[in-house]
Motif scaffolding. Sequence first.
Motif, PDB file in Angstrom:
ATOM      1  N   LEU A  90       0.835  -1.201   0.000  1.00 13.48           N
ATOM      2  CA  LEU A  90       0.000   0.000   0.000  1.00 13.48           C
ATOM      3  C   LEU A  90       0.874   1.256   0.000  1.00 13.48           C
ATOM      4  O   LEU A  90       2.002   1.218   0.503  1.00 13.48           O
ATOM      5  N   ILE A 113       1.168   1.238 -11.909  1.00  8.92           N
ATOM      6  CA  ILE A 113       2.417   0.470 -11.828  1.00  8.92           C
ATOM      7  C   ILE A 113       3.221   0.598 -13.113  1.00  8.92           C
ATOM      8  O   ILE A 113       4.438   0.764 -13.086  1.00  8.92           O
ATOM      9  N   ASN A 146       4.458   8.371 -20.991  1.00  9.87           N
ATOM     10  CA  ASN A 146       3.819   8.629 -22.285  1.00  9.87           C
ATOM     11  C   ASN A 146       4.570   9.717 -23.053  1.00  9.87           C
ATOM     12  O   ASN A 146       3.964  10.496 -23.779  1.00  9.87           O
ATOM     13  N   ASN A 188       6.296  11.671 -25.726  1.00 10.05           N
ATOM     14  CA  ASN A 188       6.138  11.636 -27.168  1.00 10.05           C
ATOM     15  C   ASN A 188       7.427  12.131 -27.803  1.00 10.05           C
ATOM     16  O   ASN A 188       7.706  13.314 -27.834  1.00 10.05           O
ATOM     17  N   TYR A 191      -2.791   2.783 -25.411  1.00  7.36           N
ATOM     18  CA  TYR A 191      -1.666   3.597 -24.898  1.00  7.36           C
ATOM     19  C   TYR A 191      -1.543   4.802 -25.806  1.00  7.36           C
ATOM     20  O   TYR A 191      -1.446   4.657 -27.015  1.00  7.36           O
ATOM     21  N   GLU A 192      -1.556   5.967 -25.181  1.00  7.17           N
ATOM     22  CA  GLU A 192      -1.462   7.205 -25.966  1.00  7.17           C
ATOM     23  C   GLU A 192      -0.053   7.750 -25.927  1.00  7.17           C
ATOM     24  O   GLU A 192       0.516   7.949 -24.845  1.00  7.17           O
ATOM     25  N   ILE A 193       0.505   7.971 -27.109  1.00  4.24           N
ATOM     26  CA  ILE A 193       1.809   8.631 -27.167  1.00  4.24           C
ATOM     27  C   ILE A 193       1.626   9.826 -28.090  1.00  4.24           C
ATOM     28  O   ILE A 193       1.645   9.697 -29.315  1.00  4.24           O
ATOM     29  N   GLY A 194       1.392  10.947 -27.471  1.00  5.37           N
ATOM     30  CA  GLY A 194       1.053  12.141 -28.261  1.00  5.37           C
ATOM     31  C   GLY A 194      -0.287  11.925 -28.924  1.00  5.37           C
ATOM     32  O   GLY A 194      -1.278  11.582 -28.275  1.00  5.37           O
ATOM     33  N   ASN A 195      -0.348  12.092 -30.240  1.00  2.00           N
ATOM     34  CA  ASN A 195      -1.598  11.861 -30.972  1.00  2.00           C
ATOM     35  C   ASN A 195      -1.736  10.416 -31.429  1.00  2.00           C
ATOM     36  O   ASN A 195      -2.752  10.033 -31.987  1.00  2.00           O
ATOM     37  N   ASN A 218      -1.477  -8.163 -17.612  1.00  2.00           N
ATOM     38  CA  ASN A 218      -1.475  -7.083 -16.608  1.00  2.00           C
ATOM     39  C   ASN A 218      -2.899  -6.715 -16.217  1.00  2.00           C
ATOM     40  O   ASN A 218      -3.189  -6.444 -15.049  1.00  2.00           O
ATOM     41  N   LEU A 278      -2.725  -5.387 -12.504  1.00  4.15           N
ATOM     42  CA  LEU A 278      -1.595  -4.449 -12.526  1.00  4.15           C
ATOM     43  C   LEU A 278      -1.938  -3.203 -13.330  1.00  4.15           C
ATOM     44  O   LEU A 278      -1.270  -2.186 -13.224  1.00  4.15           O
ATOM     45  N   ASP A 279      -2.959  -3.317 -14.140  1.00  7.27           N
ATOM     46  CA  ASP A 279      -3.374  -2.198 -14.969  1.00  7.27           C
ATOM     47  C   ASP A 279      -4.895  -2.233 -15.072  1.00  7.27           C
ATOM     48  O   ASP A 279      -5.517  -3.265 -14.781  1.00  7.27           O
ATOM     49  N   THR A 280      -5.476  -1.085 -15.459  1.00  5.37           N
ATOM     50  CA  THR A 280      -6.938  -1.052 -15.605  1.00  5.37           C
ATOM     51  C   THR A 280      -7.290  -0.761 -17.053  1.00  5.37           C
ATOM     52  O   THR A 280      -6.581  -0.014 -17.728  1.00  5.37           O
ATOM     53  N   GLU A 335      -6.939   2.243  -6.930  1.00  5.99           N
ATOM     54  CA  GLU A 335      -5.601   1.641  -6.869  1.00  5.99           C
ATOM     55  C   GLU A 335      -5.304   0.974  -5.536  1.00  5.99           C
ATOM     56  O   GLU A 335      -4.750  -0.118  -5.478  1.00  5.99           O
ATOM     57  N   GLU A 336      -5.730   1.612  -4.459  1.00  2.00           N
ATOM     58  CA  GLU A 336      -5.412   1.035  -3.141  1.00  2.00           C
ATOM     59  C   GLU A 336      -6.122  -0.288  -2.916  1.00  2.00           C
ATOM     60  O   GLU A 336      -5.542  -1.243  -2.402  1.00  2.00           O
ATOM     61  N   PHE A 358       6.975 -12.052 -13.330  1.00  2.00           N
ATOM     62  CA  PHE A 358       7.296 -11.147 -14.436  1.00  2.00           C
ATOM     63  C   PHE A 358       8.327 -11.792 -15.372  1.00  2.00           C
ATOM     64  O   PHE A 358       9.107 -12.650 -14.962  1.00  2.00           O
TER      65      PHE A 358
END
Lengths: 636, 264
Positions: free
Chosen positions: A109, A190, A201, A203, B47-51, B85, B90-92, B110-111, B125
């Motif tokens: 936590l 994470i 992220n 760019n 996943y966004e990387i810029g546009n 994940n 580990l991810d949403t 998250e908690e 992993f």
Amino acid sequence: MSSFDFALKDLYRKRQSNYPFLFMIIIMVAFTEFLIYFTSSIGMNIFIQPSFLNKYYFSGGISLSYRQFNSLIQVLLIVLTIGIILAVTTTLIISKKKDIAIMKSLGTLPQKLYSFYLLEVYILFFIGFLLGLILGLIVFGIFSLIMILFNFPILVQIDFVYTPFIFFSCILGIFFVGGYLIRKIGKQKIIHAFSKDIPYNYNAKKPLVFIPKWLTSIGFNIKIAVVNTMRKKGEFKRYLILFSLIGLLIFTLGLGTIVLNFSSREWINKSQNENIVILGHKDVVYNYSLMYKMFSDPTLLIDGTNINFTESKYFFNLSDVNDLNSIEEIEEIDERIIYFCDVQEKPGIHITEDGSYVIVGENREGNIPIIGVNPENIIQDFEIKGRFFTQEDAFDNMTIGDGLAHNLFEFPLDQSLELIGLSKTFHIAGVVIDSFYSGWCGYVSINESRNILNLDNDKVNLILLKLSSGTSQEIYEIIGNVTNSLGADFTYLRLDQVFHQNLTFVSFLSVYPILLILVISIIAILSLYNYQKSGIMEKAQDFLIMRAIGSKTRSLKKILFIESLFVLIPSLLLSLGIGMMINSLFLFEQVYLPPLSIPFTFFIFLFLIFMIFNFLSLFPIIKKINKFSVKDFSLY
Amino acid sequence: MPDKDNSYKNNEQEISVEVDKTIPKVDFLKEITAKYAIICEGLFKDYEIGNFIVRAVDNVSLSIRNGEFLVIKGPSGAGKTTLLNLLGGLDTPNSGIIYSYGVKISDMKEESLTTWRLLNTGFIFQNYNLISTLTAEENVMFPMNLAGVTFKDQRNRAEELLKKMSLSDRREHLPFQLSAGEQQRVAIARALANNPPMILADEPTANLDKKTSQFIRDLFKELKDDINTIIIATHDDYLINLADKILSFDDGKIVNEEIIRKFE
């Protein structure tokens, strides 16, 4: 496993990477502590005032300038110390980001993460602070012993102001800054937390807004350096602030030292003059010289208990030494009557800036030397605020020294001084910077003094002679003969040695800022080295790959050098701008400001020094990289 | 209550499962929990990387039975790790629902997700991700410490697990002092520390030598009998052969689902 247990293990097992952080904290704290104790031992600390036997020691205008300057430097240094400690602890936390991400993935936590890593940072800080404190005190102790060997008096007082302030500021700073960072990482997803200093992220396609495109087209090395700097904004910002503070401190120290040293030597020279001989009763001559020496000696105090200058045996007629007028080498003769007197500050009306008035004055009292002088042939050329009284207004005007002005008056030029017991009050016409009696002296007309003391017009108890430079021993013998004609107890004394001591003292005051500059430069080099080293593991892998493809070590050096340049240049420019503003705001208003070329020359000098250090610090870094192999990355 | 078409509506999407129409809602969830380790519907992850948007998981729906050994296979960059994940908390996802043992983890904060992860999953992993400053034993003890297990029990369990991994004599060593295979075994021991009902493993035998890979394969075979649910992303043919169900994954989508062993 408790948080404390984990914190200790993490700190100890990764000691190779933690030692530089600890080292920086120790050095900064040690240096700051040394400075605090050093400045307070010589009376330059506005919060810590040692009790000197000579209560007038270093209390005049020069001391005020140096104290103001020292206070400014101490504030900047304390800010720098706290800044470095926060930067170091922040960098430490960021280096743990991967481990934090792993712990998060296992189910730790945020509160637990917080307790693990914040505790670790605090342990590192406590150890560093304690060791730094001890080291600083040891260095000061050694320094004190050396100074005592050279008969320079040093007084020690325990610091209950600065040290606790630094300690608690760091505690709070680490809690808020470091704690915020851990909380931020703890709350990140994470996947985001696994990315280190480059945002998850990021760019890479996005144009580098503040860097012109042509810069990156100059060469591959510059492009890589630019890209590395822009992608690790956090690290760049931290070190930009750090180097700006360091540059500001060095610049302020350097410029301030040049200005103050030049000005204060000039002031003291003007107040003392050169090639001065005093003539009178041996007791008067002896004590008079010691009263000059009080300026640079905190253990020396001459007051009314040592000598009563008004004893009849000390007086002689001016006409008895008329033969002095025929000596060509004597440029001026300054007749004086000196006596101690109880004085009291008298209130006055001060007109404020908005046009209103206030009554100022607290009726403070003191016992000070009063010197009756002839304003037309006084040999000193004082640095003065206001004006020296003239023959025409001498009956109710006087001029006082800066020590008296700063300590017994609020607005001396609007107030008066009463000679208690002699029923005489003089308005303060001017304040002079004076080394005599540490500036606690009042100058009145010699005729007024004679009236006050019921003396004949011809009576004096002291004569000052201004001799031309290179006066031969023969002339001194003639002066001696003239003196002997007054009586066996009369003598003369050259004041050169005492004056030289006072000027040396003033020069000595500049030694410590120079020492500071040297030490802070060392700190700057260490910080620069740390900056280059901190990202070295991430860069090292890239460099190894580049080297495997065929890139030479020279290219890697260039990349690292240019990256550091991107931090140094803006931070030095910032420090130049802010440094100039601070110096002009805070330095004593009567200071002689140097021409603009001096600060710029100093800046260029600083820039070159940093470039050299930048270049030199690459060697150990490259040596480290050359020792790496791919296997080493499993260490990290 | 389920609708006539056997679908259970929530606020966002429908979840289609075979249900007994007469069972009330609470019992329906109990049944789901009893039968299914994971149910997910309409998962999207971008996943966004810029546009530029990379769609790593594209409208994936699947269900995993309790005790199932699921293998996800596919080429590099297919999105297997991302899916893993998501399933492991580990991810949403950007959109879609994930129920794990009846708990809707896709919307969890998250908690809460952290605590859920601690008690319900053991994640292995691809690059081991051991805590660099803790010894092998301490790494295995760490999740138990978080779960409030007593020190003595932590120690005993860690010893037991490391012995199982043939690492008894390496328990005092730090990760960098262990080989890749040894680190992976410690990671597996750590994943098993809290006896989680579900193990997720991302390419557990990748980059390992033949001997270590065989050790791990044998281990998973053993785990198949001991542990409730195993989800592995792998190219390893041996592990694929252990599977009850194989999902072929490409370009963020399930392109094929092969059921080897049907659950009652």
